[in-house]
Design a protein around this motif. Sequence first.
Motif, PDB file in Angstrom:
ATOM      1  N   SER A 109       0.799  -1.231   0.000  1.00  0.00           N
ATOM      2  CA  SER A 109       0.000   0.000   0.000  1.00  0.00           C
ATOM      3  C   SER A 109       0.835   1.286   0.000  1.00  0.00           C
ATOM      4  N   PHE A 110       2.161   1.191  -0.056  1.00  0.00           N
ATOM      5  CA  PHE A 110       3.003   2.403  -0.045  1.00  0.00           C
ATOM      6  C   PHE A 110       4.036   2.359  -1.172  1.00  0.00           C
ATOM      7  N   ASP A 111       4.406   3.559  -1.651  1.00  0.00           N
ATOM      8  CA  ASP A 111       5.461   3.668  -2.675  1.00  0.00           C
ATOM      9  C   ASP A 111       6.843   3.729  -2.020  1.00  0.00           C
ATOM     10  N   GLY A 112       6.890   4.239  -0.808  1.00  0.00           N
ATOM     11  CA  GLY A 112       8.171   4.379  -0.119  1.00  0.00           C
ATOM     12  C   GLY A 112       7.964   4.245   1.376  1.00  0.00           C
ATOM     13  N   ALA A 113       9.034   3.823   2.092  1.00  0.00           N
ATOM     14  CA  ALA A 113       8.929   3.674   3.543  1.00  0.00           C
ATOM     15  C   ALA A 113      10.305   3.879   4.154  1.00  0.00           C
ATOM     16  N   VAL A 135       4.500  -3.914   3.267  1.00  0.00           N
ATOM     17  CA  VAL A 135       3.551  -2.835   2.955  1.00  0.00           C
ATOM     18  C   VAL A 135       3.951  -2.040   1.710  1.00  0.00           C
ATOM     19  N   LEU A 136       5.116  -2.373   1.107  1.00  0.00           N
ATOM     20  CA  LEU A 136       5.535  -1.673  -0.111  1.00  0.00           C
ATOM     21  C   LEU A 136       4.927  -2.330  -1.344  1.00  0.00           C
ATOM     22  N   THR A 262      29.780  14.947  15.875  1.00  0.00           N
ATOM     23  CA  THR A 262      29.705  14.342  14.541  1.00  0.00           C
ATOM     24  C   THR A 262      29.442  12.854  14.736  1.00  0.00           C
ATOM     25  N   VAL A 263      28.417  12.343  14.058  1.00  0.00           N
ATOM     26  CA  VAL A 263      28.065  10.927  14.208  1.00  0.00           C
ATOM     27  C   VAL A 263      27.815  10.302  12.840  1.00  0.00           C
ATOM     28  N   GLU A 264      28.102   9.018  12.762  1.00  0.00           N
ATOM     29  CA  GLU A 264      27.935   8.316  11.481  1.00  0.00           C
ATOM     30  C   GLU A 264      26.873   7.235  11.584  1.00  0.00           C
ATOM     31  N   ALA A 265      25.994   7.224  10.598  1.00  0.00           N
ATOM     32  CA  ALA A 265      24.972   6.171  10.520  1.00  0.00           C
ATOM     33  C   ALA A 265      25.138   5.449   9.189  1.00  0.00           C
ATOM     34  N   CYS A 266      24.417   4.358   9.034  1.00  0.00           N
ATOM     35  CA  CYS A 266      24.323   3.703   7.731  1.00  0.00           C
ATOM     36  C   CYS A 266      22.886   3.791   7.263  1.00  0.00           C
ATOM     37  N   ILE A 267      22.726   4.020   5.969  1.00  0.00           N
ATOM     38  CA  ILE A 267      21.385   4.004   5.373  1.00  0.00           C
ATOM     39  C   ILE A 267      21.328   2.797   4.446  1.00  0.00           C
ATOM     40  N   GLY A 268      20.438   1.870   4.750  1.00  0.00           N
ATOM     41  CA  GLY A 268      20.234   0.718   3.881  1.00  0.00           C
ATOM     42  C   GLY A 268      19.052   1.009   2.967  1.00  0.00           C
ATOM     43  N   LEU A 269      19.275   0.825   1.661  1.00  0.00           N
ATOM     44  CA  LEU A 269      18.193   1.057   0.689  1.00  0.00           C
ATOM     45  C   LEU A 269      17.833  -0.267   0.050  1.00  0.00           C
ATOM     46  N   GLY A 270      16.570  -0.513  -0.140  1.00  0.00           N
ATOM     47  CA  GLY A 270      16.159  -1.756  -0.791  1.00  0.00           C
ATOM     48  C   GLY A 270      14.856  -1.566  -1.538  1.00  0.00           C
ATOM     49  N   ARG A 271      14.647  -2.448  -2.536  1.00  0.00           N
ATOM     50  CA  ARG A 271      13.436  -2.357  -3.352  1.00  0.00           C
ATOM     51  C   ARG A 271      12.570  -3.599  -3.129  1.00  0.00           C
ATOM     52  N   ALA A 272      11.253  -3.391  -3.119  1.00  0.00           N
ATOM     53  CA  ALA A 272      10.334  -4.521  -2.931  1.00  0.00           C
ATOM     54  C   ALA A 272      10.104  -5.222  -4.256  1.00  0.00           C
TER      55      ALA A 272
END
Length: 272
Positions: A109-113, A135-136, A262-272
């Motif tokens: 039901s969503f295009d992005g999350a 839900v993607l 200053t802080v570092e994060a990781c962004i994980g991207l994935g496609r349904a």
Amino acid sequence: MAELSPDQVAGNWSAIASEYEQAFEGLSAQFAEHALRLLDLGPGARVLDVAAGTGAFGLSAARAGAEVLATDFAPGMVDRLQARIAAAGLPGMAAEVMDGQALALPDASFDGAASVLGLIFFPDQDRGLAELRRVLREGGRAAVVCWRDPANLPLMALVRQAVRKVVPGFQPPSAPPVWARLNGDSLGSRMEAAGFREVEVLTSTATQRIHSPEAYWSGFTRSAPPLAHLFERLGPETTAAVGREYIGALRAQSRDGVPTLTVEACIGLGRA
Ligand SMILES: C[S@@+](CC[C@H](N)C(=O)[O-])C[C@H]1O[C@@H](n2cnc3c(N)ncnc32)[C@H](O)[C@@H]1O
């Protein structure tokens, strides 16, 4: 079932919503902006924010023209976010109380999350990832933000150092914090295991200039449930002494007189 830590209890987040926004959202909003840019969602996209807190990601997405549903299990966070949505006049955004491990939302039901530093607290993080995927719609994309190297998070190292100076025998908890279980090393493979494809993991850096360390410290002590728990245990006098140490250490590492985190994060991207 393992005992819940203070940051896995909804009431503990409800109790600190305004301090969270004051002391922490300046950092998390930078990761949220970065995740939003990477997701590259067009105007009118239907977007879900999971464990939204005070709403940095969802508010940015709504301002960019998305239709946003922001969810969080803590009613205090959702109340705060609903007030912000009303104040910003964003008719395309709503906020609801919901556990991210069991989203009361239809499949596809969503295009992005996204979940920005939220899903990391779930007792069952893999269930949270699978729910985000479920839900993607086919081809929709998700962004999951976690700390890159939780064991060496400078934010927490400074606190530990200041507490140890004031309370020399202080024993920090022996178990790693719950939010360290998802990190830069495990994020990509766990998103793939949850059914995401085209997974990539990027590093994101956020910087916060602290113009008034004393004001910052007053919110910081209650900006996350484990900190609130720790400083309630230590009591007001010890907390004030730890604050002086913390502020001194912050000032000592500033180059131009304005302490900077200053802080570092990781962004994980994935496609349904
Ligand atoms: C560090 S805050 C992050 C908030 C926001 N995403 C941001 O970037 O500022 C963590 C949030 O996760 C929420 N949370 C923790 N466990 C949750 C769960 N099981 N379901 C939904 N929300 C949860 C908390 O209530 C809190 O608002």
